[in-house]
Design a protein around this motif. Structure first.
Motif, PDB file in Angstrom:
ATOM      1  N   GLU A  18       0.821  -1.289   0.074  1.00 55.49           N
ATOM      2  CA  GLU A  18      -0.059  -0.050  -0.033  1.00 55.49           C
ATOM      3  C   GLU A  18       0.832   1.243  -0.051  1.00 55.49           C
ATOM      4  OE1 GLU A  18      -3.214   0.278  -0.133  1.00 55.49           O
ATOM      5  OE2 GLU A  18      -3.396  -1.810  -0.524  1.00 55.49           O
ATOM      6  N   PRO A  19       0.490   2.388  -0.653  1.00 56.11           N
ATOM      7  CA  PRO A  19       1.453   3.667  -0.791  1.00 56.11           C
ATOM      8  C   PRO A  19       1.233   4.373   0.589  1.00 56.11           C
ATOM      9  CG  PRO A  19      -0.425   3.499  -2.358  1.00 56.11           C
ATOM     10  CD  PRO A  19      -0.508   2.218  -1.841  1.00 56.11           C
ATOM     11  N   GLU A  20      -0.096   4.008   1.223  1.00 57.01           N
ATOM     12  CA  GLU A  20      -0.106   4.886   2.512  1.00 57.01           C
ATOM     13  C   GLU A  20      -0.546   3.819   3.775  1.00 57.01           C
ATOM     14  OE1 GLU A  20      -3.244   8.050   4.199  1.00 57.01           O
ATOM     15  OE2 GLU A  20      -1.972   8.790   2.719  1.00 57.01           O
ATOM     16  N   LEU A  21       0.320   3.480   4.599  1.00 62.98           N
ATOM     17  CA  LEU A  21      -0.136   2.577   5.595  1.00 62.98           C
ATOM     18  C   LEU A  21      -1.030   2.968   6.632  1.00 62.98           C
ATOM     19  CD1 LEU A  21       3.195   0.774   6.030  1.00 62.98           C
ATOM     20  CD2 LEU A  21       1.366  -0.041   4.699  1.00 62.98           C
ATOM     21  N   ALA A  22      -0.783   4.465   7.080  1.00 61.04           N
ATOM     22  CA  ALA A  22      -1.653   4.508   8.086  1.00 61.04           C
ATOM     23  C   ALA A  22      -1.869   6.189   8.245  1.00 61.04           C
ATOM     24  CB  ALA A  22      -1.212   4.248   9.502  1.00 61.04           C
ATOM     25  N   SER A  23      -3.042   6.892   8.753  1.00 61.25           N
ATOM     26  CA  SER A  23      -2.975   8.307   8.617  1.00 61.25           C
ATOM     27  C   SER A  23      -3.998   8.715   9.908  1.00 61.25           C
ATOM     28  CB  SER A  23      -3.536   8.774   7.411  1.00 61.25           C
ATOM     29  OG  SER A  23      -4.922   8.468   7.080  1.00 61.25           O
ATOM     30  N   GLU A  24      -3.687   9.959  10.390  1.00 58.05           N
ATOM     31  CA  GLU A  24      -4.797  10.372  11.356  1.00 58.05           C
ATOM     32  C   GLU A  24      -4.828  11.943  11.407  1.00 58.05           C
ATOM     33  OE1 GLU A  24      -5.364   9.770  16.137  1.00 58.05           O
ATOM     34  OE2 GLU A  24      -4.438   8.268  15.083  1.00 58.05           O
ATOM     35  N   VAL A  25      -5.759  12.542  11.517  1.00 62.03           N
ATOM     36  CA  VAL A  25      -5.952  14.014  11.918  1.00 62.03           C
ATOM     37  C   VAL A  25      -5.924  14.304  13.030  1.00 62.03           C
ATOM     38  CG1 VAL A  25      -7.319  15.918  11.321  1.00 62.03           C
ATOM     39  CG2 VAL A  25      -7.249  14.080   9.435  1.00 62.03           C
ATOM     40  N   VAL A  26      -5.156  15.401  13.449  1.00 64.20           N
ATOM     41  CA  VAL A  26      -4.945  15.820  14.842  1.00 64.20           C
ATOM     42  C   VAL A  26      -4.953  17.397  14.745  1.00 64.20           C
ATOM     43  CG1 VAL A  26      -3.592  13.757  15.791  1.00 64.20           C
ATOM     44  CG2 VAL A  26      -2.322  15.769  14.859  1.00 64.20           C
ATOM     45  N   GLU A  27      -4.988  17.924  15.819  1.00 69.19           N
ATOM     46  CA  GLU A  27      -4.986  19.434  16.102  1.00 69.19           C
ATOM     47  C   GLU A  27      -3.540  19.772  16.008  1.00 69.19           C
ATOM     48  OE1 GLU A  27      -7.663  21.659  16.876  1.00 69.19           O
ATOM     49  OE2 GLU A  27      -8.842  19.775  16.797  1.00 69.19           O
ATOM     50  N   ALA A  28      -3.565  21.041  15.380  1.00 68.04           N
ATOM     51  CA  ALA A  28      -2.314  21.620  15.031  1.00 68.04           C
ATOM     52  C   ALA A  28      -1.219  21.721  16.141  1.00 68.04           C
ATOM     53  CB  ALA A  28      -2.275  23.214  14.484  1.00 68.04           C
TER      54      ALA A  28
END
Length: 107
Positions: A18-28
């Protein structure tokens, strides 16, 4: 503003999975979350990446502004390379591509 951390393939060449294994959006300003860091292995070809998610809409230039900028850049480029023939070369380019120098996009 939010930041998006992800684990993406960054080594040259084809990606083995997979080209992207994991992702998550967080506060700056928050550090990379454990869900992303726990899957990262040094030297495996995947890198921890951060994207700055912006909530502002993209502002497009008007055709007049694009045209003015394109003409100014053309004049600057020609005057730098061939100042003696600048007027003639600029006129040739303006007649060869009139739509481009009126700010129209080639779509």
């Amino acid at each position: 503003m939010k930041w998006r951390y992800s684990l993406r393939w960054k080594r040259p060449g084809p990606c083995p999975g997979e080209p992207e294994l994991a992702s998550e959006v967080v506060e700056a300003g928050k550090p990379a979350p454990e869900s992303v860091m726990s899957r990262w292995v040094a030297g495996a070809g995947y890198a921890v990446c951060v994207d700055f998610l912006c909530e502002r809409p993209v502002i497009r230039w008007s055709d007049e502004r694009k045209a003015a900028t394109r003409r100014r850049n053309l004049a600057s480029r020609v005057n730098r390379i061939a100042p003696l023939f600048a007027d003639e070369l600029i006129e040739r380019e303006l007649t060869a591509r009139p739509d481009y120098f009126r700010g129209k996009s080639p779509r």
